[in-house]
Design an enzyme around this catalytic site. Sequence first.
Site, PDB file in Angstrom:
ATOM      1  N   ASP A  35     -17.395   7.102  22.427  1.00 33.87           N
ATOM      2  CA  ASP A  35     -16.032   7.625  22.307  1.00 33.87           C
ATOM      3  C   ASP A  35     -15.558   8.308  23.593  1.00 33.87           C
ATOM      4  OD1 ASP A  35     -16.179   6.697  19.804  1.00 33.87           O
ATOM      5  OD2 ASP A  35     -15.985   8.642  18.778  1.00 33.87           O
ATOM      6  N   GLU A  37     -16.455   7.820  26.633  1.00 35.07           N
ATOM      7  CA  GLU A  37     -16.199   6.853  27.698  1.00 35.07           C
ATOM      8  C   GLU A  37     -14.857   6.164  27.455  1.00 35.07           C
ATOM      9  OE1 GLU A  37     -17.469   6.532  30.409  1.00 35.07           O
ATOM     10  OE2 GLU A  37     -16.942   4.549  31.172  1.00 35.07           O
ATOM     11  N   TYR A  38     -14.580   5.840  26.182  1.00 38.00           N
ATOM     12  CA  TYR A  38     -13.301   5.236  25.822  1.00 38.00           C
ATOM     13  C   TYR A  38     -12.167   6.180  26.246  1.00 38.00           C
ATOM     14  CZ  TYR A  38      -9.593   3.019  23.100  1.00 38.00           C
ATOM     15  OH  TYR A  38      -8.423   2.393  22.740  1.00 38.00           O
ATOM     16  N   ASP A  39     -12.320   7.455  25.895  1.00 37.21           N
ATOM     17  CA  ASP A  39     -11.283   8.438  26.223  1.00 37.21           C
ATOM     18  C   ASP A  39     -11.061   8.530  27.730  1.00 37.21           C
ATOM     19  OD1 ASP A  39     -11.082   8.920  23.557  1.00 37.21           O
ATOM     20  OD2 ASP A  39     -12.255  10.783  23.576  1.00 37.21           O
ATOM     21  N   ILE A  85       4.425 -15.080  -3.963  1.00 37.09           N
ATOM     22  CA  ILE A  85       3.550 -15.993  -4.704  1.00 37.09           C
ATOM     23  C   ILE A  85       3.826 -15.842  -6.192  1.00 37.09           C
ATOM     24  CG2 ILE A  85       1.215 -16.903  -4.836  1.00 37.09           C
ATOM     25  CD1 ILE A  85       0.314 -14.945  -2.829  1.00 37.09           C
ATOM     26  N   LYS A 123      -6.327 -10.354  -3.485  1.00 32.99           N
ATOM     27  CA  LYS A 123      -4.912 -10.030  -3.301  1.00 32.99           C
ATOM     28  C   LYS A 123      -4.860  -8.549  -2.923  1.00 32.99           C
ATOM     29  CE  LYS A 123      -0.314 -10.680  -5.162  1.00 32.99           C
ATOM     30  NZ  LYS A 123       0.247  -9.348  -4.947  1.00 32.99           N
ATOM     31  N   LYS A 307      -5.309 -20.642  -3.037  1.00 33.84           N
ATOM     32  CA  LYS A 307      -4.430 -21.471  -2.202  1.00 33.84           C
ATOM     33  C   LYS A 307      -5.069 -22.849  -2.063  1.00 33.84           C
ATOM     34  CE  LYS A 307      -3.263 -17.334   0.409  1.00 33.84           C
ATOM     35  NZ  LYS A 307      -3.390 -16.585   1.672  1.00 33.84           N
ATOM     36  N   LYS A 331      -3.972 -12.067 -11.511  1.00 31.80           N
ATOM     37  CA  LYS A 331      -4.061 -10.600 -11.538  1.00 31.80           C
ATOM     38  C   LYS A 331      -5.281 -10.049 -12.271  1.00 31.80           C
ATOM     39  CE  LYS A 331       0.145  -9.015 -10.130  1.00 31.80           C
ATOM     40  NZ  LYS A 331       0.496  -7.736  -9.590  1.00 31.80           N
ATOM     41  N   CYS A 428     -17.687  30.273 -28.042  1.00 33.61           N
ATOM     42  CA  CYS A 428     -18.359  31.382 -28.730  1.00 33.61           C
ATOM     43  C   CYS A 428     -17.943  32.762 -28.241  1.00 33.61           C
ATOM     44  CB  CYS A 428     -19.876  31.227 -28.622  1.00 33.61           C
ATOM     45  SG  CYS A 428     -20.519  31.612 -26.987  1.00 33.61           S
TER      46      CYS A 428
HETATM   47  S1  IVH Z   1      -0.366 -15.364   0.896  1.00 34.66           S
HETATM   48  C1  IVH Z   1       2.812 -18.241   0.319  1.00 34.66           C
HETATM   49  N1  IVH Z   1      -2.560 -14.011   0.573  1.00 34.66           N
HETATM   50  O1  IVH Z   1       1.116 -10.818  -2.095  1.00 34.66           O
HETATM   51  C2  IVH Z   1       1.844 -17.185   0.211  1.00 34.66           C
HETATM   52  N2  IVH Z   1      -0.505 -12.942   0.056  1.00 34.66           N
HETATM   53  O2  IVH Z   1       3.827 -12.195  -3.474  1.00 34.66           O
HETATM   54  C3  IVH Z   1       2.184 -16.036   1.046  1.00 34.66           C
HETATM   55  N3  IVH Z   1      -0.731 -10.625  -0.677  1.00 34.66           N
HETATM   56  O3  IVH Z   1       3.838  -9.851  -0.475  1.00 34.66           O
HETATM   57  C4  IVH Z   1       1.304 -14.890   0.845  1.00 34.66           C
HETATM   58  N4  IVH Z   1      -2.914 -10.542  -0.536  1.00 34.66           N
HETATM   59  O4  IVH Z   1       1.807  -9.263   0.768  1.00 34.66           O
HETATM   60  C5  IVH Z   1      -1.224 -13.986   0.468  1.00 34.66           C
HETATM   61  N5  IVH Z   1      -4.597 -12.935   0.348  1.00 34.66           N
HETATM   62  C6  IVH Z   1      -3.263 -12.918   0.254  1.00 34.66           C
HETATM   63  C7  IVH Z   1      -2.541 -11.782  -0.170  1.00 34.66           C
HETATM   64  C8  IVH Z   1      -1.152 -11.830  -0.264  1.00 34.66           C
HETATM   65  C9  IVH Z   1      -1.824  -9.860  -0.835  1.00 34.66           C
HETATM   66  C10 IVH Z   1       0.643 -10.172  -0.984  1.00 34.66           C
HETATM   67  C11 IVH Z   1       1.620 -10.459   0.092  1.00 34.66           C
HETATM   68  C12 IVH Z   1       2.874 -10.841  -0.592  1.00 34.66           C
HETATM   69  C13 IVH Z   1       2.497 -10.951  -2.002  1.00 34.66           C
HETATM   70  C14 IVH Z   1       2.876 -12.303  -2.516  1.00 34.66           C
END
Ligand code: IVH
Length: 688
Positions: A35, A37-39, A85, A123, A307, A331, A428
């Site tokens: 740290d 050295e970084y500073d 999404i 997510k 995805k 979810k 008590c």
């Molecule tokens: S992909 C087309 N990957 O979720 C897909 N989104 O409604 C674009 N989010 O506001 C998003 N983790 O902020 C993607 N691993 C993840 C994610 C993610 C969280 C959030 C993102 C966005 C919302 C999608």
Amino acid sequence: MNTEADPSRRAAELRALLQRAAHQYYTLDAPELPDAEYDRLFQQLQAIEAAHPELRTPDSPTQRVGGAILDSLASVRHAVPMLSIRTETDTTAAGAEAFDARVRRELKLAPDAPPVVYVAEPKFDGLAMSLRYEDGVLVQAATRGDGETGEDVTHNVRTIGQIPLRLHGAAPPMLEVRGEVYMRRDDFERLNETMRQRMAVGDKAARTFVNPRNTAAGAVRQLDPALAAERPLSFFAYGLGEVTPVQDGGPRLDTHWAVLQALKAWGFPVSALARQARGASELIAYHADIAARRDGLPFDIDGVVYKVDALALQRELGFVTREPRWAVAHKYPAQEQLTTVEAIDVQVGRTGKLTPVAKLAPVFVGGVTVTNATLHNELEARRKDVRVGDTVVVRRAGDVIPEVVSVLTDKRVAGSAEFTMPAQCPVCGSAVVREEGEADHRCTGGLFCPAQRKQALLHFASRRAMDIEGLGDKLVEQLVDGGVVKALPDLYRMGFVSLAALDRMAEKSAQNLLDALQKSKHTTLARFLFALGIRHVGETTAKDLARHFGQLDAIMDASVEQLLQVPDVGPVVAGSIQGFFAEPHNREVVAQLRAVGIDWPEGEPAAAARLPLAGQTFVLTGTLPTLSRDEAKAMLEAAGAKVAGSVSKKTHCVVAGAEAGNKLDKARELGVPVIDEAQLRALVAGEG
Ligand code: IVH
């Protein structure tokens, strides 16, 4: 080299060194540069830039902090819209199956076509960010906004150590990186702790935050980057926006998986939890796996994202309105909710420990309705400063008991008071104490307090205490719950009829118990003292006390100073004994126990000093010809000796029988005298 001679070259060199160090520190979590050295290097670069402002580049590490305060955030039109999404709210496996079935149908795949390959990711519960790099340098950071137009938050995003100000390696001339800005749970905790400390000293600008997500969002949208920098933020990259074609030698980006690898190579944090998954079954397994790990993650997630991996298939699937058909968010049940504190009750546990518990307006969180949350102890309740009437964040994660995470201090009602423990036990009425250096308050009404009744009875009856055979767990439950025994003396007042009337109690067992109770009445002072369950008074201390004082009344009336005269009794133990007998409820129980007929031969005070083996330590080993181990021990103790479990230089004598083992060898090695049973008998008779 000489910075005066070529400041431009030295500045570039310093930038490269500092960028490398920051990546190792923030993103890889594997710092190489100390740290200090970084500073030192950082200050050198700052000095050069101050003397030559034209050398200050937007990707300079010095630009991560400070900067001008803005009047408002400028709008940014996204070159490629930031999509949302579709959310699959069915939190069961059916959610993943429905998504896979939809993808297969839309791609017109035959039922026997091979599984679709997906990428599954957490997510993250933060806020979406678009980072624009031109010629490898970060030039703009924008929030998602409505997906078409967001806000320019470049000044704040520069302060996030995990975001590279310059891309590593070969990168497209124009690159937009999409990802999530979030706050780690530990950083959030630390921030709130700092805020509480500032509030405690009257800092009006300080406030506590509700959750990491809101805190991160607030920080990013600050107008003053110095304020934003006070809130430690992190980042995960998970996609791309506008990209110019990759130059020769760059990565081939034809799957989402390849995109994630490229993002990593360019210097971005990419979640290590991202996986390729084949078909619905692997998506389901992923959803379950991450659910199991959710509570242990250093950051909040509210689900997982699936995805389609092949970008060609993504293009084929396309979009409906602003949601891609190739992705879905699956979810988990919410783990945090807001509610209000209706009261703070104090509960007394089996051992007398007092626990403050927040009584909450019922709230559905983590899959159950929660009405109680433990505040653990007074220190913890005060640290969080939870008050009656407060609006609080309640968290219930997995099977962990619900807890109050934080208080919304700006919603606090006027006139509320800080929590304090009651001076009297709420069960008590006995005095409540907190020992020095301990977090817990305790009720001193040990024998009298109904909350501690079962525990006290079990201990009282145990083999090394009053040794009441047959009085175990189940029976104690029955006796107390059935109202037969309210206090210890009631044990000796039970009759055959009331006992035999108990469930599952045969006449024979009832009689056996009565016999055992009768037998237990004739005991020793040491056993009786131990049986009372005085905190910190174990078997050995009870023996020491009995030996030193000889009589119970002397112990009951002893001052702390007098108690300190007993070998091995320190201030904590002395205070506990004195406190126990200072409580009138406890004295009353003792009086009643004597009244029902419990007695012992009382000795002479401080007789110990005149005993033949006073102050000596013995060790027993092997099998003696006639005495059992317990008998030999009792004999030695009656003669004033202590019996230890292992041989050391402090051992005065070892009594060895047949098949003596290591202890005998050790005694010989240390030159400790070794005797047999006959010699032992002579010694305790004072003939040694
Ligand atoms: S992909 C087309 N990957 O979720 C897909 N989104 O409604 C674009 N989010 O506001 C998003 N983790 O902020 C993607 N691993 C993840 C994610 C993610 C969280 C959030 C993102 C966005 C919302 C999608």
